[in-house]
Design an enzyme around this catalytic site. Structure first.
Site, mmCIF file in Angstrom:
data_model
loop_
_atom_site.group_PDB
_atom_site.id
_atom_site.type_symbol
_atom_site.label_atom_id
_atom_site.label_comp_id
_atom_site.label_asym_id
_atom_site.label_seq_id
_atom_site.Cartn_x
_atom_site.Cartn_y
_atom_site.Cartn_z
ATOM 1 N N LYS A 104 -7.488 -0.618 -6.911
ATOM 2 C CA LYS A 104 -8.310 0.302 -6.123
ATOM 3 C C LYS A 104 -8.441 1.612 -6.899
ATOM 4 C CE LYS A 104 -9.833 -0.284 -2.643
ATOM 5 N NZ LYS A 104 -10.142 -0.486 -1.243
ATOM 6 N N CYS A 162 -4.791 11.964 -2.275
ATOM 7 C CA CYS A 162 -3.759 11.937 -1.228
ATOM 8 C C CYS A 162 -2.551 11.100 -1.646
ATOM 9 C CB CYS A 162 -4.304 11.485 0.118
ATOM 10 S SG CYS A 162 -4.884 9.784 0.166
ATOM 11 N N TYR A 163 -2.778 10.111 -2.557
ATOM 12 C CA TYR A 163 -1.640 9.305 -3.007
ATOM 13 C C TYR A 163 -0.724 10.091 -3.943
ATOM 14 C CZ TYR A 163 -4.432 5.663 -0.922
ATOM 15 O OH TYR A 163 -5.175 4.922 -0.042
ATOM 16 N N HIS A 173 -6.662 15.871 2.762
ATOM 17 C CA HIS A 173 -6.509 15.838 1.301
ATOM 18 C C HIS A 173 -5.935 17.140 0.767
ATOM 19 C CE1 HIS A 173 -8.930 12.161 1.698
ATOM 20 N NE2 HIS A 173 -8.157 11.780 0.690
ATOM 21 N N HIS A 189 0.849 -1.196 0.000
ATOM 22 C CA HIS A 189 0.000 0.000 0.000
ATOM 23 C C HIS A 189 0.886 1.247 0.000
ATOM 24 C CE1 HIS A 189 -2.820 3.047 1.251
ATOM 25 N NE2 HIS A 189 -3.795 2.209 0.950
ATOM 26 N N ARG A 207 -3.305 1.120 -3.913
ATOM 27 C CA ARG A 207 -2.940 -0.289 -4.093
ATOM 28 C C ARG A 207 -3.619 -0.813 -5.341
ATOM 29 N NH1 ARG A 207 -6.694 -2.949 0.630
ATOM 30 N NH2 ARG A 207 -7.776 -1.024 1.172
ATOM 31 N N ASP A 222 -10.274 14.069 -2.395
ATOM 32 C CA ASP A 222 -9.817 12.753 -2.858
ATOM 33 C C ASP A 222 -10.080 12.584 -4.367
ATOM 34 O OD1 ASP A 222 -10.493 10.096 -3.637
ATOM 35 O OD2 ASP A 222 -11.134 9.473 -1.661
ATOM 36 N N ASP A 282 -6.972 8.403 -5.794
ATOM 37 C CA ASP A 282 -7.258 9.271 -4.638
ATOM 38 C C ASP A 282 -6.154 10.320 -4.586
ATOM 39 O OD1 ASP A 282 -7.340 10.420 -2.089
ATOM 40 O OD2 ASP A 282 -7.877 8.562 -1.072
ATOM 41 N N ASP A 321 -11.233 18.309 2.742
ATOM 42 C CA ASP A 321 -10.778 18.188 4.132
ATOM 43 C C ASP A 321 -9.314 18.582 4.169
ATOM 44 O OD1 ASP A 321 -9.017 15.704 4.015
ATOM 45 O OD2 ASP A 321 -10.870 14.908 3.186
#
Ligand code: FPP
Ligand code: ZN
Length: 422
Positions: free
Chosen positions: A279, A284-285, A347, A233, A276, A337, A282, A344
């Protein structure tokens, strides 16, 4: 610095050929993936209708207003983060430093006083005043105090007690529990290594066997899992790799397998990263995954892989910037995201951190920029190990390296419960 704004990756690269083909076999995963792709297609098409010049803009002023307000007042929605209050300080302060917005002295001092109330009498920081010390808020608090970077902020950290706390969560197999009696995972090794370096309390004993334990988290996929034997992850892979960089042991990873894993996490249609395999994208990645590339780039260069390391950061920097600027900005400020999600501070921080990584790249002495859109989109660079601005890292190191190393003769803490041991 190149100086010339980079034109937008042609919108027609958001083409259907890059969208998921399920070969007629629908699964929960494929349905969700297609939904996200459709929502992104819609965002891009609305954007194209409204803007003749395809130059996505960073909504600086809106983000600034959102962040400034968050430092003083949080809505009820943040009640669930009552045990993560130093994180809120870090996410907001780091976002502001990336936007190059100064923090007024009075606000900085109030944040220092608040964080000092989160410091545990036995060392380390907790999620809020009166709570138990925990490695995650300890990392966030130390980063926030280093961003503020004043005598007042540095003096808040009780280094002797911080070392005691780190020793109390150290396990005999080299891993760390997140808090006394808590769970082991690779986040803790990173949080411990990060705060120990920044505040100059890193002793050889503190990290004995830690690199070996982290290395055992790299699995067949090439990425790292939270504990040995689980799924790779991005969040854990970043933590493990950055911790190994701090410990000077990153060359012991299978760097090429890691490189293959992380570059495969950039989504071909969306341009952003997933955490991962199989999935969803997003925002944040953008940091947890893309932030690995500068670390890997440097590690491969040190290993003499000059061919690989000549390839800049080795991911589609423009596509990532496009995803963040087109799909992750809330028009009222703050980042998200993916389209349709609420903004938020987490993020906001990690989308901006990832945008900064995608804009700045360097090969040892060389520093280049690749800014998508106008110069106003430019963020300050972030340090890929600590995720605070590099000048703040140097300033903290300089400050704390004038102070003596506290004594580490205290014994490491008790072992974690059996089911948490690797
Ligand atoms: C999966 O969430 C998320 C995790 C298993 C943990 C992620 C870890 C980090 C982000 C690193 C934290 C770093 C520090 C320094 C404490 P999910 O299943 O909701 O998301 P996914 O579908 O994207 O995998
Ligand atoms: Zn996220």
């Amino acid at each position: 610095m190149d100086g010339v704004p980079t034109p937008l990756r042609c919108f027609n690269e958001y083409n259907s050929a890059e969208m998921l083909v399920d070969d007629g076999v629908e699964t929960v995963t494929s349905v969700e993936q297609k939904k996200v792709e459709r929502s992104i297609k819609e965002v891009v098409s609305v954007y194209k209708q409204m803007h003749s010049l395809p130059q996505p803009t960073l909504l600086r002023e809106q983000h600034y207003q959102y962040l400034k307000k968050g430092l003083r007042h949080l809505s009820d929605a943040y009640e669930c983060l009552d045990a993560s209050r130093p994180w809120l300080c870090f996410w907001i302060l780091h976002s502001l430093e990336l936007l190059e917005e100064p923090i007024p002295a009075a606000v900085a001092s109030d944040v220092c006083q608040f964080l000092s109330r989160c410091q545990s009498p036995r060392g380390g920081f907790s999620g809020g005043p009166g709570q138990h010390a925990h490695l995650a808020p300890t990392y966030a608090a130390v980063n926030a105090l280093c961003i503020i970077g004043t005598e007042e902020s540095y003096n808040i950290i009780d280094r002797k007690k911080l070392l005691d706390f780190l020793l109390s969560v150290k396990q005999p197999n080299g891993s760390f529990v997140m808090h006394v009696g808590g769970e082991v995972d690779v986040r803790s090794a990173y949080c411990a290594a990060s705060v120990a370096t920044l505040t100059n309390i890193l002793t050889p004993k503190l990290f004995e066997d830690t690199a070996t334990w982290i290395l055992s988290c790299q699995n067949w996929e090439g990425g790292l899992s939270g504990v040995p034997g689980l799924e790779a992850h991005g969040g854990y892979t970043f933590c493990g790799t950055a911790a190994l960089v701090i410990l000077g042991k990153e060359h012991m990873l299978d760097l090429k397998a890691l490189l293959r894993w992380v570059v495969s996490r950039q989504m071909r249609f969306e341009g952003g990263f997933q955490g991962r395999s199989n999935k969803l994208v997003d925002g944040c990645y953008s940091f947890w995954q893309a932030g690995l590339l500068p670390l890997l780039h440097r590690a491969l260069f040190k290993e003499g892989e000059s061919e690989l390391s000549r390839q800049r950061w080795m991911f589609e920097q423009q596509a990532l910037q496009e995803y963040i600027l087109l799909c992750c900005q809330n028009p009222g400020g703050g980042l998200v995201d993916k389209p349709g999600k609420s903004r938020d501070f987490y993020h906001t921080c990690y989308c901006l951190s990832g945008l900064s990584i995608a804009q700045h790249f360097g090969n040892m002495d060389l520093h280049h920029e690749m800014i998508l859109g106008e110069e106003e989109n430019r963020l300050a660079p972030t340090h890929p190990v600590y995720n605070i601005c590099p000048e703040k890292v140097s300033k903290a190191l300089q400050h704390f390296h004038r102070l003596p190393l506290p004594d580490d003769s205290r014994q490491p803490g008790p072992p974690a419960p059996d089911h948490l041991q690797s």
